[in-house]
Enzyme design. Sequence first.
Site: not given
Length: 757
Positions: A288-290, A292
């Site tokens: 996941s993006d940070g 997210a």
Amino acid sequence: MKQKAISILAISVFFVHLSTSAFSNSRQGVERQIQTGDFPFRNVSLPWEDRVNDLVNRLTLEEIQDQMAHGGAGGPAKAIERLGVGQYQWATECLRGDVAPNATTAFPQPIGLAAAFSPDLIFRLAEAIAVEVRGRHNDYVKQGNFGVHTGASCFAPVINIMRDSRWGRNQETYGEDPLLSGVYAANYIKGLQGNDTRYVRASGGCKHFDVYAGPENIPENRFSFNAQVTDRDWRTTFLPAFRMCVEAGTYNLMCSYNRVNGVPACASRELLTDILRTEWGFKGYVVSDGGALDFIISDHHYFNNPVETAVACINAGCNLELGASGPLDQPVFMSILEAIKQNLLKETKLREMVAPLFYTRMRLGEFDPPEMNPYSKLSTTDVLTPEHKALAVEAAMKSFVLLKNNGVLPLKQVGTIGVVGPMADSADQLFGDYNPVPPPGDVTTPLAGLAAMATKTQYASGCNDTNCNVYNSSVVLKAISGTDINFVVLGTGQAVEREGHDRPDIELAGKQKNLFLDVISNTPSHVPVVLLVFSAGPVNISFADQDPRVSAIMECFFPAQATGEALRHVLLNDVKGAVPAGRLPYTWPLLATQLPPMVDYSMQGRTYRYFAGEPLYPFGYGLSYTTFAYPEMSHQGWIHAGDTLKGYFVLRNMGHIEADEVAQVYISWRNYTTPSPRLQLAWFNRITVPVGGKGITVDFEIDPKTMAVWHSDGWYIEAGIIDVYVGGQQPRQNRKVPSNELVSLFEISGAKYLGQY
């Protein structure tokens, strides 16, 4: 056979004891030796799958939860001492250099690298980046340092499509074309990961998956934005580069913050399983993006609690959570055990999802004797080498795009120069986001480069900073008085465009335009004025382009540490390879009114593939110090549907300077009833062309996938006629480079269904 197997096992156990001893002392800093025993996952004679399965099946559910919940930022993946498995840091940024805690080589920001139009350059840069990442990582492990940016798994490259000039993250991308982005992504991944048949030098990870290209904060927040996209636009614009990244062998993809047609990207089964794994055959992991996963709850309001969110994201296909300091106290995936308790997740699913994480670590060589891995020899002595510094200069030179030149460049003699503008000596604004930090002595600003080629330099910033809210005209007028040539150095930098910060328009920041007009009004007619622009996205410089008093304009992007040195070489053409050959990797609009609303994800009117207006500078445009000619092109006249079109063209350098040319092959579909782009880049390369002679013959191929058009059920190659254009620019442009264009056609017989991809 049985005796031979026992002998191999004995040897592997011997290596295990050697590596375990080093592991326990250097990797963990633990004084007592960890007794790992005869675990099959350390047996180097076994297939990777068997080793991964052995390790994963030994993990407890608590250990799996910890591994999947710690993708970095909030801490590394935890050690499992009973198995001799150490910590691992997943969060490493190496967009165009290693963003390490210590000094590393800083190459130009990707949007400038894209302007080089050179698959070879991005491959060699990725190799150099991987060497520095791995060298630092090896030493960090020995020191027991597992902080952020110490691992060997990269969150790079960024291959989102640049669809809006105002998006703050344009600088991280490879521009607006799916083929250019995909070719660059594939070469980056291959260069980064290396060509060893057993081990990976540094693992790559393309991001942000998917339909993520603004807004950041204007007019909506990226953490809650819903990108609504048609299936055709999704398939033809936003997915192709990621597919090419997967085909190149990337080990991970990062899912994005936004929703795609209502569903958060990190919880989208359609995106992470149906497309990524079923259609494309991806075997790696999704991170996941940070933060997210946090934002799915707090900003998207899609789920109410961490348990629901963890279940949905894991079942969708997300393997690893990159946490951030967000609204929740702990990672969402730390609710995995509770989900198991509530019978919402199956243990078999968890073991399936954690397996790619350990497969990656195994291929990096973590569980094998160091002497087997050629990359274990790399160290900090391989960082900031003379070769890497020279490559930074080469990359910066190749990134510059000459937009206008009345003959003043290249410079022959330079006496007294005036240098003005807020970007002239602002070293920190020349790097862009996610920048490596080289030693200060390795950084040269535009001012330093310009001053090195002059007998006398008169300098004034004129602005309080890049935003230029405070402007001092008197110091500018003094700096340009009595000069032989004046350089105006304007732009944006991270102060104006960056992650989390969109631009409201495409105008020059603050009073930068006032500064420029003052220079024009107060420079004698015989004194040339050169405009140097340091930006990611285009800015409104139409007034400078149209003013005959402006002798030259060059877009320089964010060249990083070698800015000044590269600039001096290009302006003087005093070294091999200094003739500018960069091409714009995006359409430079004439007016902001040509841009649709940021939140509108229809591709109509966006990028050269669908843009119907007249830009200031078209995609693929850029000038040289010489001229080229394309005297001949040949290819098949017809092919069967599904065949590759093979051809060649002849390229001649008509001037007196050896130089690079960016040759571009485009196609367009004639009389097709199925909607398709009005034009599509089908092949490109940057080619060094010697002076004189009959020219060089260049082979090209057009892949069947490039000819295909999207229907509701997949990609088809249809019978019909396709036009082919060859030259140093887009066809049919009002603003042209001095070379000619060739146009031909071929006919496709039959039709072929290529499937969904």
